[in-house]
Scaffold this active site. Structure first.
Site, mmCIF file in Angstrom:
data_model
loop_
_atom_site.group_PDB
_atom_site.id
_atom_site.type_symbol
_atom_site.label_atom_id
_atom_site.label_comp_id
_atom_site.label_asym_id
_atom_site.label_seq_id
_atom_site.Cartn_x
_atom_site.Cartn_y
_atom_site.Cartn_z
ATOM 1 N N SER A 143 28.883 -73.930 3.029
ATOM 2 C CA SER A 143 29.371 -72.696 2.394
ATOM 3 C C SER A 143 29.470 -72.957 0.898
ATOM 4 O O SER A 143 29.521 -74.127 0.473
ATOM 5 C CB SER A 143 30.769 -72.382 2.948
ATOM 6 O OG SER A 143 31.437 -71.434 2.139
ATOM 7 N N TYR A 156 39.338 -74.688 5.697
ATOM 8 C CA TYR A 156 37.926 -74.287 5.589
ATOM 9 C C TYR A 156 37.241 -75.033 4.447
ATOM 10 O O TYR A 156 36.141 -75.572 4.597
ATOM 11 C CB TYR A 156 37.861 -72.770 5.373
ATOM 12 C CG TYR A 156 36.470 -72.176 5.454
ATOM 13 C CD1 TYR A 156 35.894 -71.869 6.684
ATOM 14 C CD2 TYR A 156 35.737 -71.916 4.300
ATOM 15 C CE1 TYR A 156 34.614 -71.320 6.757
ATOM 16 C CE2 TYR A 156 34.464 -71.365 4.365
ATOM 17 C CZ TYR A 156 33.902 -71.064 5.596
ATOM 18 O OH TYR A 156 32.643 -70.526 5.671
HETATM 19 P P1 NAD Z 1 30.279 -65.486 13.209
HETATM 20 O O1 NAD Z 1 31.717 -65.429 13.601
HETATM 21 O O2 NAD Z 1 29.423 -64.282 13.354
HETATM 22 O O3 NAD Z 1 29.571 -66.692 13.924
HETATM 23 C C1 NAD Z 1 30.244 -67.871 14.254
HETATM 24 C C2 NAD Z 1 29.627 -68.389 15.516
HETATM 25 O O4 NAD Z 1 30.335 -69.565 15.909
HETATM 26 C C3 NAD Z 1 29.727 -67.384 16.668
HETATM 27 O O5 NAD Z 1 28.538 -67.442 17.429
HETATM 28 C C4 NAD Z 1 30.900 -67.923 17.453
HETATM 29 O O6 NAD Z 1 30.835 -67.540 18.822
HETATM 30 C C5 NAD Z 1 30.707 -69.401 17.261
HETATM 31 N N1 NAD Z 1 31.897 -70.193 17.559
HETATM 32 C C6 NAD Z 1 33.168 -70.001 17.137
HETATM 33 N N2 NAD Z 1 33.978 -70.919 17.706
HETATM 34 C C7 NAD Z 1 33.185 -71.713 18.479
HETATM 35 C C8 NAD Z 1 33.425 -72.806 19.338
HETATM 36 N N3 NAD Z 1 34.654 -73.298 19.515
HETATM 37 N N4 NAD Z 1 32.383 -73.350 19.990
HETATM 38 C C9 NAD Z 1 31.124 -72.846 19.855
HETATM 39 N N5 NAD Z 1 30.836 -71.802 19.071
HETATM 40 C C10 NAD Z 1 31.866 -71.241 18.385
HETATM 41 O O7 NAD Z 1 30.292 -65.996 11.685
HETATM 42 P P2 NAD Z 1 29.104 -66.269 10.652
HETATM 43 O O8 NAD Z 1 29.489 -65.570 9.416
HETATM 44 O O9 NAD Z 1 27.790 -66.030 11.251
HETATM 45 O O10 NAD Z 1 29.324 -67.840 10.374
HETATM 46 C C11 NAD Z 1 28.414 -68.841 10.771
HETATM 47 C C12 NAD Z 1 28.598 -70.068 9.870
HETATM 48 O O11 NAD Z 1 28.290 -69.702 8.526
HETATM 49 C C13 NAD Z 1 30.024 -70.606 9.842
HETATM 50 O O12 NAD Z 1 30.002 -72.022 9.804
HETATM 51 C C14 NAD Z 1 30.587 -70.047 8.537
HETATM 52 O O13 NAD Z 1 31.613 -70.856 8.015
HETATM 53 C C15 NAD Z 1 29.337 -70.087 7.676
HETATM 54 N N6 NAD Z 1 29.392 -69.188 6.516
HETATM 55 C C16 NAD Z 1 29.485 -67.820 6.679
HETATM 56 C C17 NAD Z 1 29.528 -67.004 5.543
HETATM 57 C C18 NAD Z 1 29.591 -65.484 5.645
HETATM 58 O O14 NAD Z 1 29.788 -64.821 4.625
HETATM 59 N N7 NAD Z 1 29.426 -64.880 6.808
HETATM 60 C C19 NAD Z 1 29.484 -67.587 4.281
HETATM 61 C C20 NAD Z 1 29.392 -68.970 4.160
HETATM 62 C C21 NAD Z 1 29.345 -69.757 5.289
#
Ligand code: NAD
Length: 261
Positions: A143, A156
């Site tokens: 991130s 985080y």
């Molecule tokens: P999201 O909530 O849509 O996806 C997260 C995924 O992780 C989901 O499929 C969820 O079911 C899964 N998950 C959660 N807990 C879990 C567990 N205990 N075991 C297995 N799977 C689990 O969120 P996203 O935005 O798609 O985030 C995905 C990654 O990207 C994360 O690591 C997040 O920190 C990172 N990220 C997201 C953003 C953003 O703006 N959306 C920005 C920077 C980084």
């Protein structure tokens, strides 16, 4: 060197991929011909349907394997269940926002386990598979918070900085193998969860959608545009291409200029 990424014959395991960025990455890797293993902690019929549909649309093999990334043994079992793992995308992640003095210890532990330790456990099992196959890619979804900080996101920010550190160590330990390890550092990405926050923010701030997006959600993103899951998928596919053979141990920011500030 072919400029098109052809991943046929490769198997990609993407943690946390039944929604959001993980699903977007799976879609692009499947489009490039990779077989994919989708994952989350749930085991619902719709999770398996998601994989079956992806496989059918792209003519690849796609499976859903339930495993809870907060549990070390289940992280390891996921990679073992995949059978092979040429591309490992550590993407599962959760968020919790609170000041340090009020940050629930169990939330801290969960974020460190899911966002950071899971990547250590999956990588530990995947690397021998990659060495045996003679090719491998580890792509950790960190991130902008892996490079900078914000208040109230202690766990985080720590987990994502840790992911960047783990990426560097993974790259050094595989430097002489045909394996690379890199971290992608997205800024704000438009996923269904982010989209769902917009109406509430409009009410809270009494603003239009455009104002909320520009002045509240993307206050720190100079481009004033969300990154998309397709762009994240494309970045993973690039890191899997021959053009990226010598890119290892580094971060790729997809943040509209956030970390240039
Ligand atoms: P999201 O909530 O849509 O996806 C997260 C995924 O992780 C989901 O499929 C969820 O079911 C899964 N998950 C959660 N807990 C879990 C567990 N205990 N075991 C297995 N799977 C689990 O969120 P996203 O935005 O798609 O985030 C995905 C990654 O990207 C994360 O690591 C997040 O920190 C990172 N990220 C997201 C953003 C953003 O703006 N959306 C920005 C920077 C980084």
């Amino acid at each position: 060197m072919a400029l098109q990424t052809d991943l046929s014959g490769k198997t990609a395991v993407i943690t946390g991929s039944n929604s959001g960025i993980g699903l977007g990455v799976a879609e692009i890797l499947a489009q490039a011909g990779a077989d994919v293993v989708l994952n989350s902690f749930t085991d619902r019929p719709e999770d398996h349907v998601l994989a079956a549909d992806l496989g059918k649309r792209h003519g690849i093999s796609a499976r859903y394997v339930a495993a809870d990334m907060s549990k070390p043994d289940q992280c390891r079992a996921l990679i073992e269940a995949a059978g092979r793992c040429d591309i490992l995308v550590n993407n599962a992640g959760i968020q919790h926002v609170a000041p340090i003095e009020g940050f629930a210890p169990e939330k801290w532990d969960a974020i460190i386990a899911i966002n950071l330790s899971s990547a250590f456990h999956t990588t530990a099992v995947a690397l021998p598979m990659m060495r045996k196959a003679g090719w491998g890619r580890v792509v950790n979804i960190a991130s902008a918070h892996g490079l900078t900080a914000s208040p109230y996101k202690s766990a985080y920010v720590v987990a994502k900085h840790g992911v960047v550190g783990l990426t560097k160590v993974t790259a050094l330990e595989t430097a002489e193998d045909p394996i690379t390890a890199n971290a992608i550092c997205p800024g704000y990405v438009l996923t269904p969860l982010v989209e769902a926050q917009i109406p509430d923010q409009m009410k809270t701030h009494n603003m239009s959608r455009d104002q909320v997006v520009r002045d509240v959600m993307l206050a720190r993103q100079p481009s004033k545009e969300f990154a998309t899951v397709e762009q994240l998928g494309g970045t993973v596919a690039f890191l899997c291409s021959a053009a990226a053979d010598q890119i290892t141990g580094t971060t790729v920011s997809v943040d509209g200029g956030w970390t240039a500030l």
